[in-house]
Motif scaffolding. Sequence first.
Motif, mmCIF file in Angstrom:
data_model
loop_
_atom_site.group_PDB
_atom_site.id
_atom_site.type_symbol
_atom_site.label_atom_id
_atom_site.label_comp_id
_atom_site.label_asym_id
_atom_site.label_seq_id
_atom_site.Cartn_x
_atom_site.Cartn_y
_atom_site.Cartn_z
ATOM 1 N N ARG A 1 1.451 -0.742 0.223
ATOM 2 C CA ARG A 1 -0.006 -0.065 -0.668
ATOM 3 C C ARG A 1 1.141 1.562 -0.209
ATOM 4 O O ARG A 1 1.917 1.853 1.089
ATOM 5 N N ALA A 2 0.602 2.033 -0.775
ATOM 6 C CA ALA A 2 1.348 3.410 -1.003
ATOM 7 C C ALA A 2 0.335 4.579 -0.439
ATOM 8 O O ALA A 2 -0.918 5.068 -0.523
ATOM 9 N N VAL A 3 1.154 5.354 0.440
ATOM 10 C CA VAL A 3 0.653 5.894 1.302
ATOM 11 C C VAL A 3 1.135 7.553 1.630
ATOM 12 O O VAL A 3 2.513 7.603 1.982
ATOM 13 N N GLU A 4 0.830 7.910 1.042
ATOM 14 C CA GLU A 4 0.757 9.488 1.098
ATOM 15 C C GLU A 4 1.562 10.737 1.949
ATOM 16 O O GLU A 4 0.491 10.944 3.482
ATOM 17 N N VAL A 5 2.270 11.093 1.903
ATOM 18 C CA VAL A 5 3.552 11.574 2.759
ATOM 19 C C VAL A 5 2.666 13.287 3.015
ATOM 20 O O VAL A 5 3.063 13.820 1.937
ATOM 21 N N THR A 6 2.607 13.785 3.638
ATOM 22 C CA THR A 6 1.473 15.128 3.852
ATOM 23 C C THR A 6 2.812 16.082 5.324
ATOM 24 O O THR A 6 3.478 15.580 5.722
ATOM 25 N N GLY A 7 2.177 17.137 4.519
ATOM 26 C CA GLY A 7 2.071 18.257 6.113
ATOM 27 C C GLY A 7 4.055 18.371 6.183
ATOM 28 O O GLY A 7 4.784 18.379 4.907
ATOM 29 N N ASP A 8 5.077 18.567 7.952
ATOM 30 C CA ASP A 8 6.060 18.775 7.703
ATOM 31 C C ASP A 8 6.899 18.035 6.892
ATOM 32 O O ASP A 8 7.793 18.528 6.361
ATOM 33 N N GLU A 9 7.227 15.985 6.887
ATOM 34 C CA GLU A 9 7.970 15.392 6.577
ATOM 35 C C GLU A 9 7.797 15.359 4.927
ATOM 36 O O GLU A 9 8.483 15.998 4.181
ATOM 37 N N HIS A 10 6.189 15.950 3.921
ATOM 38 C CA HIS A 10 6.200 16.170 2.662
ATOM 39 C C HIS A 10 6.872 17.666 2.967
ATOM 40 O O HIS A 10 7.883 18.253 1.316
ATOM 41 N N ARG A 11 6.783 18.759 3.251
ATOM 42 C CA ARG A 11 7.272 19.194 3.437
ATOM 43 C C ARG A 11 9.469 19.739 3.267
ATOM 44 O O ARG A 11 9.650 20.454 2.307
ATOM 45 N N ALA A 12 9.316 18.843 4.231
ATOM 46 C CA ALA A 12 10.443 18.815 3.738
ATOM 47 C C ALA A 12 11.748 18.040 3.351
ATOM 48 O O ALA A 12 12.612 18.322 3.247
#
Length: 158
Positions: A96-107
């Motif tokens: 399963r592919a889980v979308e990364v969001t928030g601070d982790e995505h910004r980094a």
Amino acid sequence: MSTWQEFAEQAPELAAQVRARLEAFQHHVLATLRRDGSPRVSGTEVAWRGPDLVFGSMPRSRKAVDLQRDARFALHANTGAPEDMVGGVDAKVAGRAVEVTGDEHRAWVEEVKPPSPDSHLFRLDLTEVTTTGVAEDQTHLVITRWTPTEGVRVYKRA
């Protein structure tokens, strides 16, 4: 499901083989599910980020939209030309592919600088890893399969 790191800790030899296959070429084939349940294949590139195998995607790409709706995926490592497979294995991962969001995505956006800051980042949670190769004596296939619940199993097919 397991992270890449958890898989690598449980099956280090298999993880090394699969990682080598994924690193041998830049482009691989990702299978996702369309809204009607039929398969869609797309090209993709993968990378390792911390304990995870990840890939990015252009904003609102079909594969990203597919995964946002139904996270199941299969990834087939590029096999290259037939001569590239000599002594090697064919490698596939699924889960399963889980979308990364928030601070982790910004980094990630700051570090990788994708073409668009709205690009998607997906972490691949693994449910199965498989390699297929020909035995050294060329008499049969050797299929090695790992799952989080069963660990590594080896099958031989004539």
